[in-house]
Design a protein around this motif. Structure first.
Motif, PDB file in Angstrom:
ATOM      1  N   ARG A 181       0.832  -1.208   0.000  1.00 37.54           N
ATOM      2  CA  ARG A 181       0.000   0.000   0.000  1.00 37.54           C
ATOM      3  C   ARG A 181       0.860   1.249   0.000  1.00 37.54           C
ATOM      4  NH1 ARG A 181      -5.358  -1.164   1.133  1.00 37.54           N
ATOM      5  NH2 ARG A 181      -5.755  -3.262   0.374  1.00 37.54           N
TER       6      ARG A 181
ATOM      7  N   ILE B 162      -2.211  -0.447   6.503  1.00 37.76           N
ATOM      8  CA  ILE B 162      -2.875  -1.718   6.808  1.00 37.76           C
ATOM      9  C   ILE B 162      -2.028  -2.935   6.461  1.00 37.76           C
ATOM     10  CG2 ILE B 162      -5.187  -0.722   6.600  1.00 37.76           C
ATOM     11  CD1 ILE B 162      -5.513  -2.495   4.105  1.00 37.76           C
ATOM     12  N   TYR B 163      -1.120  -2.787   5.514  1.00 35.22           N
ATOM     13  CA  TYR B 163      -0.241  -3.917   5.205  1.00 35.22           C
ATOM     14  C   TYR B 163       1.072  -3.807   5.967  1.00 35.22           C
ATOM     15  CZ  TYR B 163      -3.016  -6.350   1.742  1.00 35.22           C
ATOM     16  OH  TYR B 163      -3.975  -7.108   1.133  1.00 35.22           O
ATOM     17  N   LYS B 164       1.067  -2.949   6.973  1.00 34.25           N
ATOM     18  CA  LYS B 164       2.206  -2.815   7.903  1.00 34.25           C
ATOM     19  C   LYS B 164       3.476  -2.327   7.215  1.00 34.25           C
ATOM     20  CE  LYS B 164      -0.389  -5.150  10.888  1.00 34.25           C
ATOM     21  NZ  LYS B 164      -1.203  -4.404  11.849  1.00 34.25           N
TER      22      LYS B 164
ATOM     23  N   HIS C  14       4.774  -3.900   4.772  1.00 33.66           N
ATOM     24  CA  HIS C  14       5.505  -5.101   4.339  1.00 33.66           C
ATOM     25  C   HIS C  14       5.638  -5.120   2.811  1.00 33.66           C
ATOM     26  CE1 HIS C  14       4.436  -7.431   8.267  1.00 33.66           C
ATOM     27  NE2 HIS C  14       5.187  -6.374   8.472  1.00 33.66           N
TER      28      HIS C  14
ATOM     29  N   PHE D 217       5.947  -7.261  -0.566  1.00 36.89           N
ATOM     30  CA  PHE D 217       5.512  -8.538  -1.148  1.00 36.89           C
ATOM     31  C   PHE D 217       6.093  -8.671  -2.552  1.00 36.89           C
ATOM     32  CE2 PHE D 217       1.925  -9.640   1.773  1.00 36.89           C
ATOM     33  CZ  PHE D 217       1.874  -8.473   2.505  1.00 36.89           C
TER      34      PHE D 217
ATOM     35  N   GLU E   9       6.568 -11.833   3.075  1.00 33.39           N
ATOM     36  CA  GLU E   9       6.379 -10.464   3.569  1.00 33.39           C
ATOM     37  C   GLU E   9       7.699 -10.059   4.193  1.00 33.39           C
ATOM     38  OE1 GLU E   9       2.864  -9.632   5.863  1.00 33.39           O
ATOM     39  OE2 GLU E   9       1.807 -11.319   4.959  1.00 33.39           O
TER      40      GLU E   9
ATOM     41  N   MET F  42       8.020 -11.900   7.627  1.00 36.35           N
ATOM     42  CA  MET F  42       7.118 -11.080   8.432  1.00 36.35           C
ATOM     43  C   MET F  42       5.656 -11.506   8.298  1.00 36.35           C
ATOM     44  SD  MET F  42       8.668  -8.800  10.208  1.00 36.35           S
ATOM     45  CE  MET F  42      10.327  -9.375  10.469  1.00 36.35           C
ATOM     46  N   THR F  43       5.433 -12.631   7.610  1.00 39.48           N
ATOM     47  CA  THR F  43       4.057 -13.111   7.506  1.00 39.48           C
ATOM     48  C   THR F  43       3.653 -13.739   8.839  1.00 39.48           C
ATOM     49  OG1 THR F  43       4.527 -13.674   5.217  1.00 39.48           O
ATOM     50  CG2 THR F  43       2.491 -14.553   6.160  1.00 39.48           C
ATOM     51  N   PRO F  44       2.527 -13.310   9.387  1.00 38.65           N
ATOM     52  CA  PRO F  44       2.097 -13.970  10.615  1.00 38.65           C
ATOM     53  C   PRO F  44       1.769 -15.433  10.333  1.00 38.65           C
ATOM     54  CG  PRO F  44       0.391 -12.481   9.802  1.00 38.65           C
ATOM     55  CD  PRO F  44       1.592 -12.279   8.940  1.00 38.65           C
TER      56      PRO F  44
END
Lengths: 1073, 280
Positions: free
Chosen positions: A628, A634-636, A638, A640, A690, A698-700
């Motif tokens: 974003r 909202i996508y922190k 990160h 991609f 991420e 960084m992906t949960p």
């Protein structure tokens, strides 16, 4: 010819708000010439709100006949004619009719005294000589004593000769003192007869005795314009042609020079044979130069004003609180280093102000995943009238409200007219920008005008640390910068320990209104406060400069911020804005796509380029672009595959330094990627799905749904095709830029380590075929699959390109290769292994031409998405997770991505069949999908379908049909849209040996123009639908370009080529110039 | 009279009309309002006779008034009276004298719901658990499609929730066969979910944020997402979640082809429906 403006560079940089000038000799050669050109250029300035003031000795009728009657329009209210040597001022009403604004009316006694003085002078001269002297009586408030009646209307150019003749005439007649004696005589008689303040002047031919002179005109300007509008003296320009002395007398414009108005700029275009007084800039050049100067001011105002082309403007009329957070995302300004959402300055309950810095991550708690830290809000500004803050809270108070994002110039404007309950109307304007070329600078101008009342205006503006939610750094210090001026914040991220410093300094131009200034520090943050008593119509502009540095940039960000903010303020807001506009112009030169016949599409592509430019950071190779961008959190923050696969091509072909920095970010995260591969007992490197600071994943691993259900997130472990996206980006960058340094320093290593990963990741079956098991392809509706064809084929391609890079470096740069080989411990046997894996990778060996997306896909429950064509939410939401996973519903382009990326591996028929098969089964549950389907359908010539997808992709942010543009713009969709145009509709394919093109424009597009940078050479394409492609090759060197399906052609630098359309196909390029 | 909040129950003397009386009394108590029992008639009746005609035997609210309005146009008279006082709500049975379960609404109710600018609570007379005078909704279901029109009902809903202490279930429903709303400011459920863990969270946050700005402290708000035919989902959800009331925003049009969800809901739900009008 010498440029008359060399000595006055400010004319091209400083927008003057009042331009006052002498008429005869300055603006025009004389009062008989055609003044149309002058009128036009001054009319243009009036349209920009500049006050134009003519200061002349003659009467209004003369000026009106020659000049002001040529101008009609509401802007004529900005024109003032000061005539009769300071005795009269004429303005114009809204219908352009003249209105007398000021008139000095002599009393009978004063008129009689003027007569007496003139007659006494005439009498004395004639009594002491035989020179015949005439008096001109019919001048307002003055008398002209004609010393040489036989010279009628001598032109100024003959002033020297006139002087000689006049002196001769007086001397020969017996009046030996000449003009000087006549002047002294007039002065003495005026004093003795009772006119001690008489204004005595001489233009050689005449001795004039009057009640007023041009100083009265300029005083009127100061009192009625400078003061009442509060226009600073520095914004006033006075021009004349005779500031210096002539024949021992002060020049006719000397009286317009006011030493007690410091800051006014005086410029002479005259010959000034005796020089100009100190403080006057002499440029010469006469009226020609005057017109040129005014033309430069027009250009400057045009440059500083918002773009006219509506396709570069994002406009929000009125105020819709429900759309506020969405508007904030779309209206973000930025420069890749930072992004500031377009929130309202006064901060509303609905707003979510946010400034994000690329790479400044923190963690909400120890061991938590990184996310971008939210910086203090630097745009906060509130306007108070007599102690009451103005807000948009009551819609009845909003007379006008408009936000305009000028995408061409990289600035956000806000215009607001507020009416309070008691009818007081205040006009407020905000302008803000973040400098593209110098990414640590932000600036804002706040303009306040009380339209119909006198009252106390207060502007409070600062750096706000408090916010409703989100991860913020901890406050370390708040203080003034120095001597009670400017404010400074320093902060520290809690876990990543970055220091961030923000300094603010505001300025108000010294006008006539006195302001009170103070700084403040409270729990909300720091700020500056300006307050003043304002009369109706008085304009105050507060210019605010903010600098921001972090310990990522340099060791002492506090010092850097507090020192640099003074430098920025000294340069001034207009100067910074001009730099900003120039920087954006450069980027648009490289990135602009022009579509003729579809203004809506034009707006979308401008929006695409704007947001990608604001997101890319060529200065920092330790950051890349988040999903974003810096428009929302909202996508922190990160990173991609969106960055490498969807956004990168835009930068490769329009701004390679940004593309390189993005890829270098991957290179700098290689260490973590290697660890990830080792953790899986594999070789090479596996990049994080991420990624943030280091490249660690960084992906949960799971999320807890509101229902309490724990949902595992597999993308971080399973979407290993991220590796191929990075490799694809590296290869595209390399073939398009030929950046050998990058290939040696980073690119080859990235290709090799990703290839090594795949070579170790595959599993060999009994028949010697390699498989990639347990992966997730781009289609995330099917999470753990075997032999996802996208992953398999892209992995094989990745391996092949790594082998290409090894062979190339080994052959062409053996020393560099030797160093790299040692560094990465490369064994040539790996090439054999790669060859084996690549050539025996499982490639869907069913009989059909349809590629099975993954093993077992054909056995799933079939679905036709057109059966669900109209729906209010995503199809998987409607069907539910389990039904979706058991069906052939595809989330986003998967096999179809292959048809684009590896087009060469399939026949056109296979591409068509597969596209049609998967198109009916794809729900486009990802914003990354429509543009890819649009691209492939465009290449297939499915024009209507391609346009449908194009519109779908174009409106993802602009119609908020995602339902979450509030969280930031969808950068991958933006990059995808760009690719759809260039790679789809224009049919561009860039290969190692050159560029191919094969346009298939949609019906409504009559023309498509764009430029691409290929190996440092600029290629400008102009495609006319069904007619021709014109290509201008840049001067840098030859270019290998060809029509797709034909052979490449070597095109000469600087030449223009054309390829025609014969009704069925594009013909070869032929040189036309 | 204008300053005193009022609840109106129109009665026409039918048994079915009185089925809404308990709900009207309950709302009157909750709002600490004045209850107006309104009867429009062509012929003036003595008060005692009137109460008998209206079948009111017992009134449990403290402040009430019986208004007999002489006139022929019952709908017009009721609405004129509602406009003359501070009407917070009109509570009425779906049918009155002309009770015909095959018809969606009786004539007067039909007229009132379509023309009233005040919230109208409609009670089906055949409801299994008719609200009594002490009824206090504990949970209210508010379906939302992301449009500002739908969101506009929240002011009224919040007020009621604040007075009753009820929780609010906000329900977003995904539908096949409909386009996402195009109303400016609408925030329909996301059509694209690049990464659901972020997109859903963000969308839900944004969706809820729309309502939070006005939310009184203490009122609990929960967001749910369901898919299917709108009225069916609403009815099913209300049953599953024990919602006592369904509040809906609408534009006041019941003609053919419009407000199909409202119509179906009015026909099939066994819960009171609060219709809150907003301008189109």
């Amino acid at each position: 010819m010498i440029d008359c403006l060399v000595g006055f560079p400010a004319i091209r940089k400083h927008p003057y708000k009042i331009i006052a000038f002498d008429w005869d000799g300055t603006a025009v050669e004389n009062r008989r010439v055609d003044a149309t050109a002058v009128a036009h250029v001054l009319e243009d300035l009036m349209k920009f709100g500049v006050y134009i003031v003519v200061i002349t000795g003659t009467n209004f009728g003369n000026i009106d006949r020659q000049f002001s009657s040529l101008i009609t329009g509401p802007y004529k209210q900005n024109l003032f004619i000061c005539t009769d040597r300071g005795s009269e001022v004429t303005g114009f009403d809204k219908n352009s009719n003249p209105v007398t604004l000021y008139k000095r009316v002599a009393t009978e006694k004063e008129n009689a005294l003027l007569d007496s003085v003139a007659e006494a002078v005439k009498h004395d001269i004639e009594a002491h000589s035989n020179a015949n002297i005439e008096i001109v009586y019919n001048r307002l408030n003055r008398r002209k004593i004609d010393l040489i009646p036989e010279w009628e209307n001598p032109p100024k150019s003959q002033i020297g000769e006139l002087l000689v003749k006049t002196e001769e005439r007086l001397n020969k007649g017996g009046f030996t003192g000449g003009i000087k004696a006549a002047f002294d005589l007039a002065t003495r008689y005026a004093y003795e007869l009772g006119l001690p303040d008489a204004r005595i002047t001489s233009d050689v031919k005449h001795m004039e005795v009057g009640l007023t002179d041009k100083s009265d005109s300029i005083k009127w300007v100061i009192s009625e314009l400078s003061s009442k509008k509060n226009i600073p003296f520095r914004d006033t320009l006075v021009l004349g042609d005779e500031f210096g002395p002539i024949a021992g007398f002060e020049g006719s414009d000397f009286r317009t020079y006011l030493p007690d108005a410091p800051g006014v700029t005086y410029v002479s275009v005259g010959k000034e044979p005796n020089g100009v007084p100190p403080g006057v800039i002499h440029v010469g050049g006469g009226p020609t130069c005057f017109v040129k100067m005014m033309g430069e001011q027009v250009k400057l105002y045009k440059k500083l004003s918002p773009t006219i082309d509506p396709t570069f403007l994002l406009i929000e009329e009125g105020y819709e609180p429900l759309r506020e957070r969405e508007a904030e995302s779309l209206f973000t300004i930025g420069n890749g280093y930072l992004g500031t959402r377009g929130s309202l300055e006064e901060r509303t309950p609905e707003s979510e102000p946010m400034t994000l810095l690329a790479g400044v991550y923190d963690r909400p708690k120890a061991n938590a995943l990184e996310e971008l830290s939210i910086m203090p809000d630097w745009v906060m500004a509130r306007v108070y009238v007599d102690g009451r803050v103005l807000t948009l809270g009551d819609e009845r108070s909003i007379l006008e409200h408009r936000r305009t994002l000028d995408m061409r110039k990289g600035m956000l404007l806000r215009e607001w007219r507020h009416r309070s309950e008691d009818g007081r109307i205040t006009s407020i304007k905000f302008l803000r920008f973040a400098l593209l070329a110098e990414p640590h600078i932000m600036a804002m101008r706040i303009t306040v005008v009380p339209e119909n009342y006198r009252g106390e205006i207060r502007v409070e503006t600062g750096l706000v640390v408090s916010r409703k939610s989100g991860l913020t750094p901890e406050l370390a210090d708040m203080r003034t910068i120095k001597d009670g001026e400017g404010v400074l914040l320093s902060l520290k991220t809690k876990f990543t320990r970055y220091t961030i410093a923000q300094a603010q300094l505001s300025r108000v131009a010294p006008g006539l209104v006195k302001q009170h200034y103070r700084t403040y520090i409270d729990k909300s943050g720091v700020g500056e406060d300006w307050r003043w008593q304002a009369d109706p119509g008085q304009v105050i502009e507060v210019e605010k400069f903010v600098s921001i540095y972090t310990s990522r940039d340099l060791p002492n960000p506090v010092k850097a911020a507090s020192v640099s903010v003074y430098d920025y303020a000294a340069r001034g807001l207009d100067a910074l804005l001009l730099e900003q506009i120039d920087a954006w112009e450069d980027r648009w030169d490289a990135a602009a796509i022009k579509i003729v016949g579809d203004p809506e599409a034009q707006l979308w592509v401008n929006f695409v380029a704007y947001h990608l430019i604001t997101a890319g950071n060529p200065f920092d190779e330790r950051v890349s672009i988040s999903a974003r961008t810096l428009t929302g959190s909202i996508y922190k923050g990160h990173i991609f595959w969106d960055a490498d696969m969807f956004m990168l091509p835009f930068f490769i072909y329009t701004h390679p330094p940004t593309a390189r920095a993005m890829l270098m970010y991957r290179y700098h995260t290689l260490s973590e990627a290697r660890k990830e591969a080792i953790g899986l007992s594999l070789r090479g490197a596996l990049f994080a799905w991420e990624s943030a600071t280091t490249g660690a994943e960084m992906t949960p691993e799971y999320v807890v749904a509101p229902t309490g259900e724990v949902i595992l997130i597999l993308t971080g472990k399973m979407e290993q095709h991220i590796n191929t996206a990075i490799a694809y980006g590296v290869w595209q960058y390399w073939v398009s830029t030929n950046d050998v340094d990058f290939l040696i320093q980073a690119g080859a290593e990235l290709l090799i380590e990703t290839a090594r990963f795949w070579a170790s990741r595959v599993e060999k079956d009994d028949e010697g075929i390699y498989h990639i098991l347990n992966v997730e392809g781009p289609d995330e509706y099917h999470e753990i699959v075997n032999d996802n064809m996208y992953t398999n084929l892209m992995a094989a391609w990745n391996i092949d390109r790594a082998a290409d890079a090894v062979r190339y470096l080994r052959e062409v740069y053996p020393e560099a290769w030797a160093r790299l080989k040692d560094k990465i411990d490369f064994d040539y046997l790996e090439l054999d292994r790669w060859e084996d894996v690549s050539s025996h990778m499982y490639r869907d060996m069913t009989d059909s031409d349809i590629i099975e997306q993954f093993d077992g896909y054909f056995g799933l429950h079939d679905i036709n998405v057109y059966d669900y064509e109209q729906r209010t939410t995503s199809l998987d939401t409607i069907l539910g997770r389990d039904v979706t996973a058991a069906s052939k519903l595809v989330k986003q382009a998967d096999v179809v991505m292959l048809l684009y990326l590896l087009e060469n591996e399939f026949s056109e028929e296979v591409i068509k069949e597969n596209f049609e098969y998967y198109e009916r089964r794809t729900g486009h549950g990802s914003s990354l999908s429509p543009s890819m389907y649009g691209l492939v359908s465009a290449r297939l010539g499915l024009s209507a379908l391609a346009m449908r997808y194009f519109r779908q992709a174009g409106t993802i942010d602009l119609s908020n049909n995602m339902g979450n543009a509030a969280g930031g713009v969808h950068a991958a969709a933006l990059g995808g849209l760009w690719q759809q145009i260039i790679m789809g509709f224009a049919g561009v394919r860039v290969k190692r040996d050159g560029l191919f093109i094969y346009p298939k424009l949609p019906e409504q597009w009559q023309r498509l123009t764009f430029a691409l940078l290929l190996r440092g050479n600029r290629l400008k394409f102009d495609i006319e639908s069904g007619k021709q492609i014109t290509l201008v090759v840049g001067e840098t060197g030859e270019a290998n370009v060809g029509i797709f399906g034909r052979a490449l052609q070597t095109l000469a630098p600087g030449a223009t080529y054309r390829a025609g359309w014969d009704g069925s196909t594009w013909l070869e390029f032929a040189k036309i110039g | 009279m204008k300053n005193r909040p009022a609840v109106i129950i129109p009665l026409d003397g039918s048994e079915t009309a009185t089925k809404a009386f308990g709900a009207a009394e309950a709302m009157t108590k909750i709002m600490e309002a004045m209850l107006y029992i309104v009867h429009v008639t062509e012929e003036q009746l003595p008060e005692e006779e009137l109460l008998k005609k209206l079948r009111i035997s017992q009134i449990e609210v403290r402040d009430f008034a019986v208004r007999q309005i002489i006139g022929k146009d019952a709908v017009g008279e009721i609405l004129r009276f509602a406009a003359s006082i501070d009407t917070q709500m009109i509570v009425m049975s779906s049918h009155g004298l002309s009770y015909n379960p095959k018809r969606l609404l009786g004539n007067i109710t039909m007229g009132i719901v379509q023309r009233a600018i005040n919230p109208v609570m409609v009670i089906r007379p055949d409801m299994e658990n008719l609200p009594g005078p002490d009824w206090k909704p504990q949970k209210m279901l508010v379906p939302q499609d992301g449009t500002p029109t739908a969101a506009a009902v929240m002011t009224q809903v919040y007020r009621l929730a604040e007075l009753t202490g009820a929780d609010i279930d906000v329900l977003s429903i995904g539908v096949v066969g409909r386009r996402p709303p195009t109303e400016a400011g609408a925030i329909p459920a996301p059509r694209y979910l690049d990464h659901p863990r972020y997109d859903w969270t963000a969308w839900a946050g944004e969706f809820i944020e729309r309502f939070y700005a006005q939310r009184p402290p203490g009122v609990e708000l929960r967001l749910y997402e369901r898919e299917g035919e709108l009225a069916n989902v609403m009815i099913g959800f209300a049953t599953e979640n024990n919602d006592d009331l369904i509040a809906l925003g609408w534009h006041g049009h019941l003609e053919s082809g419009r407000a199909e969800t409202v119509k179906k809901l009015l026909r099939e739900t066994d819960r009171p429906v609060l219709l809150i009008w907003s301008r189109e």
